[in-house]
Design a protein around this motif. Structure first.
Motif, PDB file in Angstrom:
ATOM      1  N   LEU A  31      -0.256  -8.866  10.522  1.00 26.66           N
ATOM      2  CA  LEU A  31      -0.241  -7.476  10.957  1.00 26.66           C
ATOM      3  C   LEU A  31      -1.289  -6.724  10.153  1.00 26.66           C
ATOM      4  O   LEU A  31      -1.297  -6.798   8.921  1.00 26.66           O
ATOM      5  CB  LEU A  31       1.149  -6.869  10.762  1.00 26.66           C
ATOM      6  N   VAL A  32      -2.184  -6.014  10.854  1.00 31.40           N
ATOM      7  CA  VAL A  32      -3.318  -5.357  10.206  1.00 31.40           C
ATOM      8  C   VAL A  32      -3.249  -3.852  10.443  1.00 31.40           C
ATOM      9  O   VAL A  32      -3.209  -3.398  11.588  1.00 31.40           O
ATOM     10  CB  VAL A  32      -4.654  -5.918  10.753  1.00 31.40           C
ATOM     11  N   GLY A  33      -3.217  -3.096   9.357  1.00 34.43           N
ATOM     12  CA  GLY A  33      -3.167  -1.642   9.437  1.00 34.43           C
ATOM     13  C   GLY A  33      -1.743  -1.145   9.605  1.00 34.43           C
ATOM     14  O   GLY A  33      -0.797  -1.910   9.776  1.00 34.43           O
ATOM     15  N   ASP A  37       1.208  -3.308   7.372  1.00 33.57           N
ATOM     16  CA  ASP A  37      -0.021  -4.003   7.016  1.00 33.57           C
ATOM     17  C   ASP A  37       0.227  -5.143   6.024  1.00 33.57           C
ATOM     18  O   ASP A  37       0.913  -4.958   5.026  1.00 33.57           O
ATOM     19  CB  ASP A  37      -1.013  -3.012   6.393  1.00 33.57           C
ATOM     20  N   TYR A  72       1.969  -2.864  17.533  1.00 31.20           N
ATOM     21  CA  TYR A  72       0.890  -3.789  17.179  1.00 31.20           C
ATOM     22  C   TYR A  72       0.520  -4.612  18.400  1.00 31.20           C
ATOM     23  O   TYR A  72       1.386  -4.968  19.203  1.00 31.20           O
ATOM     24  CB  TYR A  72       1.322  -4.737  16.049  1.00 31.20           C
ATOM     25  N   ARG A  75      -5.466  -8.810  18.457  1.00 31.38           N
ATOM     26  CA  ARG A  75      -6.876  -8.439  18.376  1.00 31.38           C
ATOM     27  C   ARG A  75      -7.658  -9.284  19.377  1.00 31.38           C
ATOM     28  O   ARG A  75      -7.550 -10.509  19.365  1.00 31.38           O
ATOM     29  CB  ARG A  75      -7.401  -8.688  16.962  1.00 31.38           C
ATOM     30  N   ARG A  81      -4.402 -12.175  14.492  1.00 31.53           N
ATOM     31  CA  ARG A  81      -4.312 -10.849  13.879  1.00 31.53           C
ATOM     32  C   ARG A  81      -3.815  -9.870  14.937  1.00 31.53           C
ATOM     33  O   ARG A  81      -4.335  -9.825  16.042  1.00 31.53           O
ATOM     34  CB  ARG A  81      -5.661 -10.380  13.353  1.00 31.53           C
ATOM     35  N   ASP A  83      -3.392  -5.881  15.510  1.00 32.61           N
ATOM     36  CA  ASP A  83      -3.827  -4.594  14.982  1.00 32.61           C
ATOM     37  C   ASP A  83      -2.825  -3.500  15.307  1.00 32.61           C
ATOM     38  O   ASP A  83      -2.236  -3.459  16.384  1.00 32.61           O
ATOM     39  CB  ASP A  83      -5.190  -4.221  15.584  1.00 32.61           C
ATOM     40  N   TRP A  84      -2.678  -2.565  14.342  1.00 34.88           N
ATOM     41  CA  TRP A  84      -1.795  -1.416  14.515  1.00 34.88           C
ATOM     42  C   TRP A  84      -2.372  -0.504  15.571  1.00 34.88           C
ATOM     43  O   TRP A  84      -3.567  -0.220  15.610  1.00 34.88           O
ATOM     44  CB  TRP A  84      -1.680  -0.694  13.183  1.00 34.88           C
ATOM     45  N   GLN A  85      -1.506  -0.043  16.475  1.00 33.68           N
ATOM     46  CA  GLN A  85      -1.934   0.836  17.565  1.00 33.68           C
ATOM     47  C   GLN A  85      -1.250   2.195  17.516  1.00 33.68           C
ATOM     48  O   GLN A  85      -1.519   3.042  18.356  1.00 33.68           O
ATOM     49  CB  GLN A  85      -1.658   0.140  18.904  1.00 33.68           C
TER      50      GLN A  85
END
Length: 89
Positions: A31-33, A37, A72, A75, A81, A83-85
């Motif tokens: 999980l990115v951002g 995160d 999320y 990507r 990955r 990404d946070w939305q």
């Protein structure tokens, strides 16, 4: 499995779990951002994660506090990955 990934915490693991990391034989996305995160999300059995769409994950530390969700999505080109939305109630 990569040693760095093995030391990471999996989303949903109990805070009291002495081993909150990934399990052998499972597939994970990072999980990115956003509020989650760096956590790992178990995507085992989701099929093609990139085509599977996003997820709304419960969190107490997002914009909406307890009861809120962090959104999320995979990507493009890198389904390992998510990404946070944004956040939602």
């Amino acid at each position: 499995m990569d040693e760095q990934i093995m030391r990471r915490r999996v989303y949903g693991a109990d805070h009291d779990d002495p081993d909150p990391g990934p399990r052998p034989g499972r597939d994970y996305a990072e999980l990115v951002g956003g509020p989650l995160d760096g956590l790992l999300l178990d995507v085992t059995g989701r099929g093609d994660a990139e085509g599977a769409g996003g997820v709304a994950l419960s969190t107490e530390i997002g914009r909406y506090g307890p009861g809120g969700h962090a959104l999320y999505g995979p990507r493009p080109g890198d389904p390992r990955r998510f990404d946070w939305q944004g956040d939602t109630p």
